[in-house]
Design a protein around this motif. Sequence first.
Motif, PDB file in Angstrom:
ATOM      1  N   ARG A 164     -35.032 -32.671  17.588  1.00 18.16           N
ATOM      2  CA  ARG A 164     -35.903 -33.599  18.328  1.00 18.16           C
ATOM      3  C   ARG A 164     -36.950 -32.894  19.187  1.00 18.16           C
ATOM      4  O   ARG A 164     -37.736 -33.564  19.865  1.00 18.16           O
ATOM      5  CB  ARG A 164     -35.052 -34.512  19.196  1.00 18.16           C
ATOM      6  N   ARG A 165     -36.967 -31.577  19.156  1.00 12.34           N
ATOM      7  CA  ARG A 165     -37.966 -30.835  19.933  1.00 12.34           C
ATOM      8  C   ARG A 165     -39.365 -31.342  19.599  1.00 12.34           C
ATOM      9  O   ARG A 165     -39.664 -31.672  18.449  1.00 12.34           O
ATOM     10  CB  ARG A 165     -37.871 -29.348  19.600  1.00 12.34           C
ATOM     11  N   GLU A 166     -40.209 -31.383  20.590  1.00 14.46           N
ATOM     12  CA  GLU A 166     -41.584 -31.831  20.360  1.00 14.46           C
ATOM     13  C   GLU A 166     -42.278 -30.883  19.396  1.00 14.46           C
ATOM     14  O   GLU A 166     -42.271 -29.671  19.572  1.00 14.46           O
ATOM     15  CB  GLU A 166     -42.349 -31.883  21.681  1.00 14.46           C
ATOM     16  N   ARG A 167     -42.844 -31.467  18.352  1.00 16.22           N
ATOM     17  CA  ARG A 167     -43.538 -30.710  17.311  1.00 16.22           C
ATOM     18  C   ARG A 167     -44.812 -31.453  16.947  1.00 16.22           C
ATOM     19  O   ARG A 167     -44.903 -32.650  17.127  1.00 16.22           O
ATOM     20  CB  ARG A 167     -42.681 -30.630  16.045  1.00 16.22           C
ATOM     21  N   ASP A 168     -45.732 -30.720  16.370  1.00 20.97           N
ATOM     22  CA  ASP A 168     -46.914 -31.354  15.784  1.00 20.97           C
ATOM     23  C   ASP A 168     -46.573 -31.626  14.324  1.00 20.97           C
ATOM     24  O   ASP A 168     -46.874 -30.824  13.436  1.00 20.97           O
ATOM     25  CB  ASP A 168     -48.141 -30.451  15.921  1.00 20.97           C
ATOM     26  N   ALA A 169     -45.902 -32.752  14.107  1.00 17.52           N
ATOM     27  CA  ALA A 169     -45.374 -33.061  12.769  1.00 17.52           C
ATOM     28  C   ALA A 169     -46.474 -33.157  11.720  1.00 17.52           C
ATOM     29  O   ALA A 169     -46.245 -32.871  10.546  1.00 17.52           O
ATOM     30  CB  ALA A 169     -44.568 -34.355  12.813  1.00 17.52           C
ATOM     31  N   ALA A 175     -28.001 -26.430   5.381  1.00 16.56           N
ATOM     32  CA  ALA A 175     -29.098 -26.473   4.402  1.00 16.56           C
ATOM     33  C   ALA A 175     -29.760 -27.843   4.406  1.00 16.56           C
ATOM     34  O   ALA A 175     -30.994 -27.948   4.331  1.00 16.56           O
ATOM     35  CB  ALA A 175     -28.575 -26.124   3.003  1.00 16.56           C
ATOM     36  N   ALA A 176     -28.961 -28.903   4.515  1.00 12.22           N
ATOM     37  CA  ALA A 176     -29.515 -30.255   4.551  1.00 12.22           C
ATOM     38  C   ALA A 176     -30.370 -30.461   5.806  1.00 12.22           C
ATOM     39  O   ALA A 176     -31.432 -31.091   5.737  1.00 12.22           O
ATOM     40  CB  ALA A 176     -28.396 -31.284   4.493  1.00 12.22           C
ATOM     41  N   LEU A 177     -29.940 -29.928   6.939  1.00  9.80           N
ATOM     42  CA  LEU A 177     -30.713 -30.078   8.176  1.00  9.80           C
ATOM     43  C   LEU A 177     -32.047 -29.340   8.101  1.00  9.80           C
ATOM     44  O   LEU A 177     -33.075 -29.852   8.558  1.00  9.80           O
ATOM     45  CB  LEU A 177     -29.894 -29.607   9.384  1.00  9.80           C
ATOM     46  N   VAL A 178     -32.040 -28.159   7.514  1.00 10.57           N
ATOM     47  CA  VAL A 178     -33.302 -27.430   7.325  1.00 10.57           C
ATOM     48  C   VAL A 178     -34.216 -28.236   6.402  1.00 10.57           C
ATOM     49  O   VAL A 178     -35.422 -28.367   6.655  1.00 10.57           O
ATOM     50  CB  VAL A 178     -33.055 -26.003   6.776  1.00 10.57           C
ATOM     51  N   ALA A 179     -33.640 -28.816   5.357  1.00  9.72           N
ATOM     52  CA  ALA A 179     -34.426 -29.633   4.432  1.00  9.72           C
ATOM     53  C   ALA A 179     -34.979 -30.877   5.121  1.00  9.72           C
ATOM     54  O   ALA A 179     -36.104 -31.300   4.825  1.00  9.72           O
ATOM     55  CB  ALA A 179     -33.578 -30.022   3.218  1.00  9.72           C
ATOM     56  N   VAL A 180     -34.229 -31.445   6.045  1.00 13.17           N
ATOM     57  CA  VAL A 180     -34.712 -32.613   6.789  1.00 13.17           C
ATOM     58  C   VAL A 180     -35.934 -32.247   7.622  1.00 13.17           C
ATOM     59  O   VAL A 180     -36.927 -32.982   7.649  1.00 13.17           O
ATOM     60  CB  VAL A 180     -33.598 -33.207   7.683  1.00 13.17           C
ATOM     61  N   VAL A 181     -35.890 -31.113   8.295  1.00 11.80           N
ATOM     62  CA  VAL A 181     -37.041 -30.697   9.110  1.00 11.80           C
ATOM     63  C   VAL A 181     -38.263 -30.485   8.222  1.00 11.80           C
ATOM     64  O   VAL A 181     -39.333 -31.055   8.468  1.00 11.80           O
ATOM     65  CB  VAL A 181     -36.723 -29.419   9.922  1.00 11.80           C
ATOM     66  N   GLN A 182     -38.112 -29.696   7.182  1.00 13.23           N
ATOM     67  CA  GLN A 182     -39.257 -29.403   6.313  1.00 13.23           C
ATOM     68  C   GLN A 182     -39.722 -30.654   5.570  1.00 13.23           C
ATOM     69  O   GLN A 182     -40.925 -30.913   5.468  1.00 13.23           O
ATOM     70  CB  GLN A 182     -38.916 -28.270   5.339  1.00 13.23           C
ATOM     71  N   GLY A 183     -38.788 -31.445   5.085  1.00 12.30           N
ATOM     72  CA  GLY A 183     -39.145 -32.685   4.408  1.00 12.30           C
ATOM     73  C   GLY A 183     -39.736 -33.706   5.369  1.00 12.30           C
ATOM     74  O   GLY A 183     -40.613 -34.488   4.988  1.00 12.30           O
ATOM     75  N   GLY A 184     -39.270 -33.695   6.600  1.00  9.70           N
ATOM     76  CA  GLY A 184     -39.841 -34.582   7.620  1.00  9.70           C
ATOM     77  C   GLY A 184     -41.308 -34.295   7.853  1.00  9.70           C
ATOM     78  O   GLY A 184     -42.117 -35.219   8.018  1.00  9.70           O
ATOM     79  N   GLY A 243     -49.388 -39.802   7.382  1.00  3.31           N
ATOM     80  CA  GLY A 243     -50.374 -39.679   8.468  1.00  3.31           C
ATOM     81  C   GLY A 243     -49.808 -40.131   9.799  1.00  3.31           C
ATOM     82  O   GLY A 243     -50.541 -40.560  10.685  1.00  3.31           O
ATOM     83  N   SER A 244     -48.487 -39.996   9.947  1.00  2.00           N
ATOM     84  CA  SER A 244     -47.828 -40.471  11.157  1.00  2.00           C
ATOM     85  C   SER A 244     -46.616 -39.607  11.479  1.00  2.00           C
ATOM     86  O   SER A 244     -45.750 -39.393  10.616  1.00  2.00           O
ATOM     87  CB  SER A 244     -47.372 -41.922  10.977  1.00  2.00           C
ATOM     88  N   ALA A 245     -46.521 -39.153  12.720  1.00  2.00           N
ATOM     89  CA  ALA A 245     -45.376 -38.364  13.167  1.00  2.00           C
ATOM     90  C   ALA A 245     -44.097 -39.194  13.178  1.00  2.00           C
ATOM     91  O   ALA A 245     -42.994 -38.651  13.200  1.00  2.00           O
ATOM     92  CB  ALA A 245     -45.648 -37.787  14.543  1.00  2.00           C
ATOM     93  N   GLU A 246     -44.240 -40.505  13.136  1.00  3.10           N
ATOM     94  CA  GLU A 246     -43.069 -41.381  13.131  1.00  3.10           C
ATOM     95  C   GLU A 246     -42.182 -41.113  11.913  1.00  3.10           C
ATOM     96  O   GLU A 246     -40.959 -41.244  11.985  1.00  3.10           O
ATOM     97  CB  GLU A 246     -43.507 -42.842  13.155  1.00  3.10           C
ATOM     98  N   ALA A 247     -42.779 -40.747  10.795  1.00  2.00           N
ATOM     99  CA  ALA A 247     -42.000 -40.452   9.590  1.00  2.00           C
ATOM    100  C   ALA A 247     -41.075 -39.256   9.829  1.00  2.00           C
ATOM    101  O   ALA A 247     -39.933 -39.250   9.362  1.00  2.00           O
ATOM    102  CB  ALA A 247     -42.926 -40.193   8.409  1.00  2.00           C
ATOM    103  N   TYR A 248     -41.542 -38.259  10.555  1.00  2.00           N
ATOM    104  CA  TYR A 248     -40.697 -37.106  10.908  1.00  2.00           C
ATOM    105  C   TYR A 248     -39.541 -37.581  11.788  1.00  2.00           C
ATOM    106  O   TYR A 248     -38.383 -37.239  11.555  1.00  2.00           O
ATOM    107  CB  TYR A 248     -41.511 -36.020  11.619  1.00  2.00           C
ATOM    108  N   ALA A 249     -39.851 -38.381  12.798  1.00  2.00           N
ATOM    109  CA  ALA A 249     -38.829 -38.865  13.732  1.00  2.00           C
ATOM    110  C   ALA A 249     -37.760 -39.674  12.999  1.00  2.00           C
ATOM    111  O   ALA A 249     -36.563 -39.545  13.300  1.00  2.00           O
ATOM    112  CB  ALA A 249     -39.479 -39.693  14.839  1.00  2.00           C
TER     113      ALA A 249
END
Length: 192
Positions: free
Chosen positions: A84-89, A149-158, A166-172
């Motif tokens: 949940r760290r603030e990122r520029d998704a 591995a799934a968590l890393v994939a979630v971050v990159q896929g997010g 075109g929305s950071a909401e998809a990452y969240a």
Amino acid sequence: MDTRERLIQSTRELLWERGYVGTSPKAIQERAGAGQGSMYHHFHGKPDLALAAITRSAEETRSRAEAELGGPGSAAGRIAAYLRRERDALRGCPVGRLTQDPDVMADPRLRAPVEEYFTWLTDRLAGLLEQGRAGGELGPGLDPAATAAALVAVVQGGYVLARAAGSAEAYARAVDGALTLLTRQTPAKEGR
């Protein structure tokens, strides 16, 4: 910032924005405010400078991740803080984006810091997940390596989903989904 550092920083930015092929020595020099002689004084050429830039990006990304993963709290809490760290998704991960660059991936020297970063991150998450499992915080059926591995994939896929929408909401939403699945691995507490 000295000339060498300006060259590395400019290359990092350009690699993120344009990829390896689109990052010309001239563009690096212009952005860094450095001449050709300065560039070749500090680096043997574009591949050498790109390696320094990629290595720096991987080191800084690792340092940011470790700030949450190595912080206080439970294993699940630290993982949640990392996710949940603030990122520029919409910009994506400076290291993850390099995996989509065929020129970086084709060069073993340029690929090495990217691969090392993702190996470190997956192993670090697996260690935390194992800690949570061993301490009874997470269920005994959890597979730390597969979950990491799934968590890393979630971050990159997010990042990919956010950029596509075109929305950071998809990452969240991706992070929220992963954390929901992870918390379902929490053993039931007595008295509930």
